[in-house]
Write an enzyme that holds these catalytic residues in place. Sequence first.
Site, PDB file in Angstrom:
ATOM      1  N   CYS A 133      52.574  54.681  41.968  1.00  0.00           N
ATOM      2  CA  CYS A 133      53.774  53.917  40.322  1.00  0.00           C
ATOM      3  C   CYS A 133      53.758  52.650  40.321  1.00  0.00           C
ATOM      4  CB  CYS A 133      54.699  54.548  40.436  1.00  0.00           C
ATOM      5  SG  CYS A 133      55.201  54.531  39.043  1.00  0.00           S
TER       6      CYS A 133
ATOM      7  N   HIS B 106      54.793  60.600  41.355  1.00  0.00           N
ATOM      8  CA  HIS B 106      55.747  60.339  42.562  1.00  0.00           C
ATOM      9  C   HIS B 106      56.202  61.835  43.389  1.00  0.00           C
ATOM     10  CE1 HIS B 106      57.814  56.511  41.772  1.00  0.00           C
ATOM     11  NE2 HIS B 106      57.420  56.926  40.504  1.00  0.00           N
TER      12      HIS B 106
ATOM     13  N   GLU C 281      57.147  61.592  46.560  1.00  0.00           N
ATOM     14  CA  GLU C 281      58.268  61.969  46.926  1.00  0.00           C
ATOM     15  C   GLU C 281      59.226  62.586  46.630  1.00  0.00           C
ATOM     16  OE1 GLU C 281      56.981  59.602  45.574  1.00  0.00           O
ATOM     17  OE2 GLU C 281      58.443  58.087  44.889  1.00  0.00           O
TER      18      GLU C 281
END
Lengths: 220, 79
Positions: free
Chosen positions: A86, A196, A198
């Site tokens: 990002c 994202h 994660e």
Amino acid sequence: MKSAVLLFPGINRDSDMLMALEKTTGKKPQVVWHTNTTLPDVDLVVVPGGFSYGDYLRCGAIAARSPIMADVMAKALKGLKVLAICNGFQIVTEAGLLPGALVRNAQMKFVCREVRLRVENNQTFFTNKMAQGSVVSCPVAHGEGNYIADNETLKRLEGEGRVVFRYVEGTNPNGAMNDIAGICNEARNVIGMMPHPENMVEALHGKQDCLPLFESLLAA
Amino acid sequence: MKAKVKVTLKNGVLDPQGKAIEGALGSLGFSGVNSVRQGKFFEVDLDETDKAKAQSILKQMCEKLIANTVIENYEIELA
């Protein structure tokens, strides 16, 4: 697998990344402040998401010129693995580690939702546990994720298999050229992506689609 | 020495902000607006007094930070 997470003022996805890395690699990553000039001895550096320097000038522009980035650039050229997520993707393109640029979303809105990503190259350090062409759910949260590059660069990226992730047709959240969500450099040791992963690795995230991406780090 | 630096998006780079301004101008009743492109303007005050040297320093500043030459053009004007 030793890793480090870079921290710039305004970064806010570092904790999520630290948790995902520790969960999958079993080792606590080191956190490296942007004013440091030398990276610790690690196998992977992650440039996390957020809003470094409040997106002043251009997203990632100021962070890309911070002291630690000189060492990141030098070591990346020697093969150090760099994963940029990002705002991190914006930072490494601004630094010139990856080609192209990320500009304002075509529809001008900040997008925060789940998209479908197709793994277009499973021969990288972040995708080797995925089947070629497989599709995962992954959240996005950005206002400037519209990937653009000149025709020649696009042609090279496509021809050399350097598009790592593509938004599944119809889910492109930002107008990115060729539905590009993530790319890698020529040597395949630097990966940048807008989504994202994660945030899709815990039961509490609703889905754990992106666990195999992090597990790929161990095999790489 | 004072300098003015203008940074504009290269032709062909989508400018959603310019498009939004264009739309809003239409809403305000301004007809005949063919297009709007948004850019950035910087005023830089330098110690340097030599014009040629200032020009060269500013060019480096633009290439390294002020503009992203992948998507933007820049123009330097010295006072």
